[in-house]
Motif scaffolding. Structure first.
Motif, PDB file in Angstrom:
ATOM      1  N   ALA A 210       0.834  -1.206   0.000  1.00 57.77           N
ATOM      2  CA  ALA A 210       0.000   0.000   0.000  1.00 57.77           C
ATOM      3  C   ALA A 210       0.868   1.256   0.000  1.00 57.77           C
ATOM      4  O   ALA A 210       0.615   2.213  -0.748  1.00 57.77           O
ATOM      5  CB  ALA A 210      -0.921  -0.011   1.212  1.00 57.77           C
ATOM      6  N   LEU A 211       1.908   1.281   0.815  1.00 60.88           N
ATOM      7  CA  LEU A 211       2.809   2.436   0.839  1.00 60.88           C
ATOM      8  C   LEU A 211       3.583   2.559  -0.471  1.00 60.88           C
ATOM      9  O   LEU A 211       3.877   3.664  -0.935  1.00 60.88           O
ATOM     10  CB  LEU A 211       3.771   2.320   2.012  1.00 60.88           C
ATOM     11  N   ARG A 212       3.921   1.429  -1.077  1.00 58.43           N
ATOM     12  CA  ARG A 212       4.591   1.460  -2.374  1.00 58.43           C
ATOM     13  C   ARG A 212       3.676   2.030  -3.449  1.00 58.43           C
ATOM     14  O   ARG A 212       4.129   2.737  -4.357  1.00 58.43           O
ATOM     15  CB  ARG A 212       5.043   0.050  -2.750  1.00 58.43           C
ATOM     16  N   CYS A 213       2.388   1.769  -3.353  1.00 60.29           N
ATOM     17  CA  CYS A 213       1.416   2.336  -4.297  1.00 60.29           C
ATOM     18  C   CYS A 213       1.412   3.859  -4.191  1.00 60.29           C
ATOM     19  O   CYS A 213       1.398   4.563  -5.207  1.00 60.29           O
ATOM     20  CB  CYS A 213       0.028   1.766  -4.016  1.00 60.29           C
ATOM     21  N   VAL A 214       1.455   4.388  -2.977  1.00 57.56           N
ATOM     22  CA  VAL A 214       1.513   5.842  -2.786  1.00 57.56           C
ATOM     23  C   VAL A 214       2.777   6.406  -3.422  1.00 57.56           C
ATOM     24  O   VAL A 214       2.761   7.440  -4.092  1.00 57.56           O
ATOM     25  CB  VAL A 214       1.461   6.181  -1.284  1.00 57.56           C
ATOM     26  N   GLU A 215       3.879   5.716  -3.233  1.00 58.08           N
ATOM     27  CA  GLU A 215       5.154   6.172  -3.788  1.00 58.08           C
ATOM     28  C   GLU A 215       5.126   6.213  -5.313  1.00 58.08           C
ATOM     29  O   GLU A 215       5.614   7.161  -5.934  1.00 58.08           O
ATOM     30  CB  GLU A 215       6.269   5.255  -3.296  1.00 58.08           C
ATOM     31  N   LEU A 216       4.536   5.209  -5.933  1.00 59.85           N
ATOM     32  CA  LEU A 216       4.464   5.172  -7.395  1.00 59.85           C
ATOM     33  C   LEU A 216       3.596   6.304  -7.937  1.00 59.85           C
ATOM     34  O   LEU A 216       3.932   6.929  -8.956  1.00 59.85           O
ATOM     35  CB  LEU A 216       3.920   3.814  -7.856  1.00 59.85           C
ATOM     36  N   VAL A 217       2.467   6.577  -7.278  1.00 64.16           N
ATOM     37  CA  VAL A 217       1.602   7.675  -7.722  1.00 64.16           C
ATOM     38  C   VAL A 217       2.325   9.009  -7.557  1.00 64.16           C
ATOM     39  O   VAL A 217       2.249   9.893  -8.418  1.00 64.16           O
ATOM     40  CB  VAL A 217       0.281   7.655  -6.935  1.00 64.16           C
ATOM     41  N   HIS A 218       3.055   9.156  -6.464  1.00 59.96           N
ATOM     42  CA  HIS A 218       3.830  10.387  -6.247  1.00 59.96           C
ATOM     43  C   HIS A 218       4.874  10.571  -7.346  1.00 59.96           C
ATOM     44  O   HIS A 218       5.070  11.682  -7.862  1.00 59.96           O
ATOM     45  CB  HIS A 218       4.490  10.317  -4.871  1.00 59.96           C
ATOM     46  N   GLU A 219       5.552   9.498  -7.722  1.00 57.45           N
ATOM     47  CA  GLU A 219       6.554   9.588  -8.789  1.00 57.45           C
ATOM     48  C   GLU A 219       5.914   9.963 -10.115  1.00 57.45           C
ATOM     49  O   GLU A 219       6.475  10.762 -10.882  1.00 57.45           O
ATOM     50  CB  GLU A 219       7.287   8.255  -8.918  1.00 57.45           C
ATOM     51  N   GLU A 220       4.742   9.417 -10.396  1.00 57.26           N
ATOM     52  CA  GLU A 220       4.068   9.743 -11.659  1.00 57.26           C
ATOM     53  C   GLU A 220       3.634  11.207 -11.687  1.00 57.26           C
ATOM     54  O   GLU A 220       3.760  11.883 -12.711  1.00 57.26           O
ATOM     55  CB  GLU A 220       2.858   8.833 -11.863  1.00 57.26           C
ATOM     56  N   MET A 221       3.145  11.716 -10.579  1.00 59.73           N
ATOM     57  CA  MET A 221       2.756  13.127 -10.539  1.00 59.73           C
ATOM     58  C   MET A 221       3.977  14.024 -10.663  1.00 59.73           C
ATOM     59  O   MET A 221       3.880  15.155 -11.167  1.00 59.73           O
ATOM     60  CB  MET A 221       2.002  13.417  -9.243  1.00 59.73           C
ATOM     61  N   GLN A 222       5.119  13.539 -10.229  1.00 56.48           N
ATOM     62  CA  GLN A 222       6.360  14.281 -10.439  1.00 56.48           C
ATOM     63  C   GLN A 222       6.743  14.279 -11.922  1.00 56.48           C
ATOM     64  O   GLN A 222       7.218  15.284 -12.455  1.00 56.48           O
ATOM     65  CB  GLN A 222       7.473  13.645  -9.604  1.00 56.48           C
ATOM     66  N   ARG A 223       6.516  13.154 -12.607  1.00 57.19           N
ATOM     67  CA  ARG A 223       6.812  13.066 -14.037  1.00 57.19           C
ATOM     68  C   ARG A 223       5.907  13.976 -14.855  1.00 57.19           C
ATOM     69  O   ARG A 223       6.304  14.489 -15.903  1.00 57.19           O
ATOM     70  CB  ARG A 223       6.672  11.622 -14.529  1.00 57.19           C
ATOM     71  N   ILE A 224       4.687  14.179 -14.392  1.00 59.25           N
ATOM     72  CA  ILE A 224       3.749  15.042 -15.122  1.00 59.25           C
ATOM     73  C   ILE A 224       4.290  16.470 -15.176  1.00 59.25           C
ATOM     74  O   ILE A 224       4.059  17.192 -16.155  1.00 59.25           O
ATOM     75  CB  ILE A 224       2.358  14.988 -14.463  1.00 59.25           C
ATOM     76  N   ILE A 225       5.029  16.873 -14.159  1.00 63.51           N
ATOM     77  CA  ILE A 225       5.610  18.224 -14.169  1.00 63.51           C
ATOM     78  C   ILE A 225       6.523  18.390 -15.375  1.00 63.51           C
ATOM     79  O   ILE A 225       6.452  19.389 -16.101  1.00 63.51           O
ATOM     80  CB  ILE A 225       6.403  18.468 -12.870  1.00 63.51           C
ATOM     81  N   GLN A 226       7.383  17.406 -15.606  1.00 62.08           N
ATOM     82  CA  GLN A 226       8.289  17.483 -16.761  1.00 62.08           C
ATOM     83  C   GLN A 226       7.521  17.407 -18.068  1.00 62.08           C
ATOM     84  O   GLN A 226       7.888  18.041 -19.057  1.00 62.08           O
ATOM     85  CB  GLN A 226       9.327  16.353 -16.677  1.00 62.08           C
ATOM     86  N   HIS A 227       6.458  16.607 -18.083  1.00 61.39           N
ATOM     87  CA  HIS A 227       5.654  16.481 -19.308  1.00 61.39           C
ATOM     88  C   HIS A 227       5.006  17.815 -19.662  1.00 61.39           C
ATOM     89  O   HIS A 227       4.971  18.209 -20.834  1.00 61.39           O
ATOM     90  CB  HIS A 227       4.589  15.406 -19.108  1.00 61.39           C
ATOM     91  N   CYS A 228       4.501  18.520 -18.662  1.00 58.16           N
ATOM     92  CA  CYS A 228       3.872  19.821 -18.914  1.00 58.16           C
ATOM     93  C   CYS A 228       4.909  20.916 -19.086  1.00 58.16           C
ATOM     94  O   CYS A 228       4.588  21.997 -19.583  1.00 58.16           O
ATOM     95  CB  CYS A 228       2.934  20.180 -17.763  1.00 58.16           C
TER      96      CYS A 228
END
Length: 709
Positions: free
Chosen positions: A429-447
């Motif tokens: 469950a905590l790893r799931c939070v970490e993966l979502v956080h990393e993806e939202m960080q990647r969206i910054i670079q995408h935008c």
């Protein structure tokens, strides 16, 4: 038709001024081996001695030569950009010297030599950067020619070891232009079949549609031989023709023989040696042929050239627009950039972005994949009984019963074991939070790939810092909520859960099984049970000898000195103690002679489970499996909801206000909206190129239809 060549010359000037060769303009490219007479041919066409002379390789930079026919009474053509009028009959201009006028052709020769040495060095080196020279004269026809270094094989001076390859690449960069005419120069005193110039021309123009051959040094052939077969195309046919010329010899050059005198001598030689084809050879005929070929070639290329210029104009206008307009209101621009970034960030999460990726999942689609594929697959792979053995379960049951044997399976052991299994869900469950956080960080670079982000690098850097800090602040509350969800499940094991049907079923089985066992025992009692259930006689009813015999049997020792009962196993069929355990117990209790049990009850392969122990373990396993699946299903549903509420939705709702509060400050606006040097330089280049294209479009629009057709 003659007006086409000056127009093309204007286009050359326009694009040379911005230093680009993106437009392939019609021109005549002179190729040949070293000392084949290329420069002499050009001087014969111009009618003036203006090119550097010497031994070895002399032409070491491409020379773009534009010949402009100017009448003596053409006042308009003699007025320069600064308003001055050129009084000389013939003059020249270099592109790199701007508006400087050269009326002395010796000065032109010296300027070519100096400019060549400036970039190519003074020791036979070569350079790809061309020199642009324009010559105005009433004695020339409108032409555009390119003089290239001669083909050589052995490096000399500062020339690199691959000089031949470099020169060939330079030649191909010019003759590879489909709008160019190839003027292949070869000498008459060598076999034309071995001509390097014609070979190179055929590599780029295999059909020979734009190749014209020139044979020089007709006067240097061996006595008794002539070049009639070569000039008539009987050996190697060339579609545009083969023209023979006679240049000045090295002695004539040293004696400063006038080129006009040489042209007269050339005609006399041709009339004497080749009277049948004299009218189709010579420098004057070559000049007229080149003029005619270039005019018709321009006419063929012009429609495509106009289309190409219009397309490039549109492309550069779009490119200039992408760099953004000049900044008028910086406050408004900053708010617009922040709003566009926040909108793009939210749209990427919601899947409504304009530019949707097709190569990989990103944004909200990737978050969905993490929830339902990555996280869900990991939970499904967790075994409800993973890490538990039957001996672990049996030990828990024994510890939960205390000193009293239990008739039923204790509920405490079930809770203890099921909580241990539920804790295994916390890490995924905590790893799931970490993966979502990393993806939202990647969206910054995408935008961050928007043009405004590239235009203002400091603003981009601050936006990334602010959003990253916002995501970092939301990570602890999200992790805490996920941990609380697991803690809630661990706090209370709800055995009355509607989906926990196994509990009532097992309870009914447990209450019925002991009654059936008692009934079975009342119907039949084996003899061995009777013998085992027979009580020992009371100590008071036995004689002293009998009492001593009984105790001696219980605690009699074998010959090895170990208790017999412990060596052979208990009377109830329990496993015998191992020698190690027995040695430990006897050593520890030799004085008392009472405590003979091992510290830890025997487990593993030392004995088999009894029927009741097997049944109790199966009951606990069924309960754990059933309840674990219920909790796993609940966690699989609750974790994505918690992550969306505490992390994803919160960031979407507050990203714009956070950016405005952190970035919209009067003291920082000037610094944040400072353009990068690369964007500024690129905008300048695009602006100049766009202006050149617009001027080229105006020049071409001056051509009337009757001039083209």
């Amino acid at each position: 038709m003659e007006a086409l060549i000056p127009i093309i010359n204007k286009l050359h000037d326009v694009f040379n001024s911005v230093g680009t060769e993106s437009i392939q303009l019609p021109q005549i490219v002179v190729v040949g081996t070293q000392s084949s007479g290329k420069s002499s041919v050009l001087e014969g066409i111009v009618g003036r001695d203006f090119l550097p002379r010497g031994t070895g390789i002399v032409t070491r930079r491409p020379l773009v030569l534009q010949l402009v026919h100017v009448q003596k009474d053409d006042v308009e053509s003699r007025i320069q950009a600064d308003g001055t009028k050129v009084e000389a009959e013939e003059w020249g201009k270099f592109l790199h010297t701007k508006n400087k006028i050269y009326t002395d052709f010796d000065a032109i020769r010296q300027e070519i030599a100096d400019e060549t040495d400036r970039l190519s060095g003074t020791n036979k080196g070569i350079c790809n950067d061309h020199i642009s020279l324009k010559i105005y004269s009433p004695h020339v026809l409108n032409l555009t020619l390119v003089d290239l270094p001669g083909i050589t094989r052995v490096p000399i001076g500062d020339q690199p070891h691959n000089i031949e390859k470099q020169i060939r690449e330079m030649i191909f960069s010019y003759i590879g232009n489909p709008n160019s005419i190839i003027l292949a120069v070869t000498t008459a005193n060598t076999d034309i079949a071995t001509s390097e110039a014609i070979k190179i021309a055929r590599e780029c123009d295999p059909e020979g549609r734009r190749t014209l051959a020139v044979i020089t040094k007709l006067d240097l052939m061996d006595a008794g031989t002539d070049a009639m077969d070569e000039l008539c195309g009987r050996i190697i046919p060339v579609k545009l023709g083969i023209i023979g010329v006679v240049n000045r010899s090295q002695a004539d050059i040293r004696d400063n023989k006038d080129i006009n005198d040489q042209l007269k001598d050339e005609q006399s030689f041709l009339q004497k040696k080749y009277p049948a084809i004299a009218s189709r050879n010579g420098t004057k005929f070559l000049t007229r042929t080149l003029n005619r070929l270039l005019v018709h070639h321009i006419k063929d290329c012009l429609p495509e050239l106009k289309t190409r210029i219009n397309i490039m104009t549109s492309q550069y206008q779009n490119l200039l627009s992408s760099f953004g307009e000049a900044i008028e209101d910086k406050n408004q621009l900053l708010l617009q950039v922040i709003t566009r970034f926040a909108t793009a960030y939210c749209n990427t999460i919601e899947g409504t972005a304009k530019n949707i990726e097709t190569s990989e999942l990103c944004g909200g689609a990737r978050i969905c994949y993490i929830f339902h594929e990555t996280f869900g697959r990991v939970l499904d792979s967790i075994d409800p009984l993973g890490g538990l053995t039957q001996w672990d379960i049996l030990t828990a049951i024994r510890n939960a019963t205390g000193p009293r044997p239990a008739l039923f399976v204790p509920e405490v052991s079930f809770e203890l074991l099921v909580k241990r299994q539920i804790k295994r869900l916390e890490e995924p469950a905590l790893r799931c939070v970490e993966l979502v956080h990393e993806e939202m960080q990647r969206i910054i670079q995408h935008c961050g790939t928007q043009q405004e982000m590239l235009r203002f690098p400091q603003l981009h850097e601050r936006i990334v810092d602010v959003v990253t800090a916002l995501l970092r602040r939301r990570l602890p509350p999200t992790n805490e909520m996920v941990s609380n969800l697991l803690a809630i499940e661990l706090a209370y094991v709800n055995t009355k859960h509607p989906d926990f049907s196994e509990a009532s079923l097992i309870h009914r089985t447990m209450t019925e099984a002991p009654l059936e066992s008692i009934a079975a025992l009342q119907v039949t009692k084996p003899k061995e049970l009777e013998s085992q259930s027979k009580p020992y006689p009371a100590a008071s009813s036995l004689s002293g000898a009998e009492q001593a015999g009984t105790w001696n049997r219980l605690f009699s020792r074998t010959q090895s000195g170990k208790p017999e009962a412990m060596m052979n196993g208990g009377e109830d069929g329990s496993a015998p103690l191992s020698p190690h355990m027995l040695k430990k117990n006897t050593a520890g209790s030799s004085a008392a002679g009472v405590n003979l049990l091992p510290d830890i009850p025997p487990q593993g392969a030392s004995r088999k489970l009894t029927a009741r122990e097997q049944r109790d373990c199966e009951v606990i396993e069924k309960l754990i499996r059933s309840y674990f699946l219920i909790i796993r299903k609940s966690i699989q549903d609750a974790i994505p909801k918690a992550v969306m509420h505490f992390l994803v939705n919160h960031v979407q709702d507050h990203i714009q206000s956070e950016l405005v509060s952190q970035l919209y400050k009067k003291e920082e606006i000037e610094r944040l909206l400072q353009e990068s040097e690369a964007i500024t330089s690129r905008r300048q280049e695009v602006t100049e190129m766009l202006q050149a294209l617009q001027r080229a479009s105006q020049i071409i629009s001056e051509i009337r239809e009757f001039q083209i057709w």
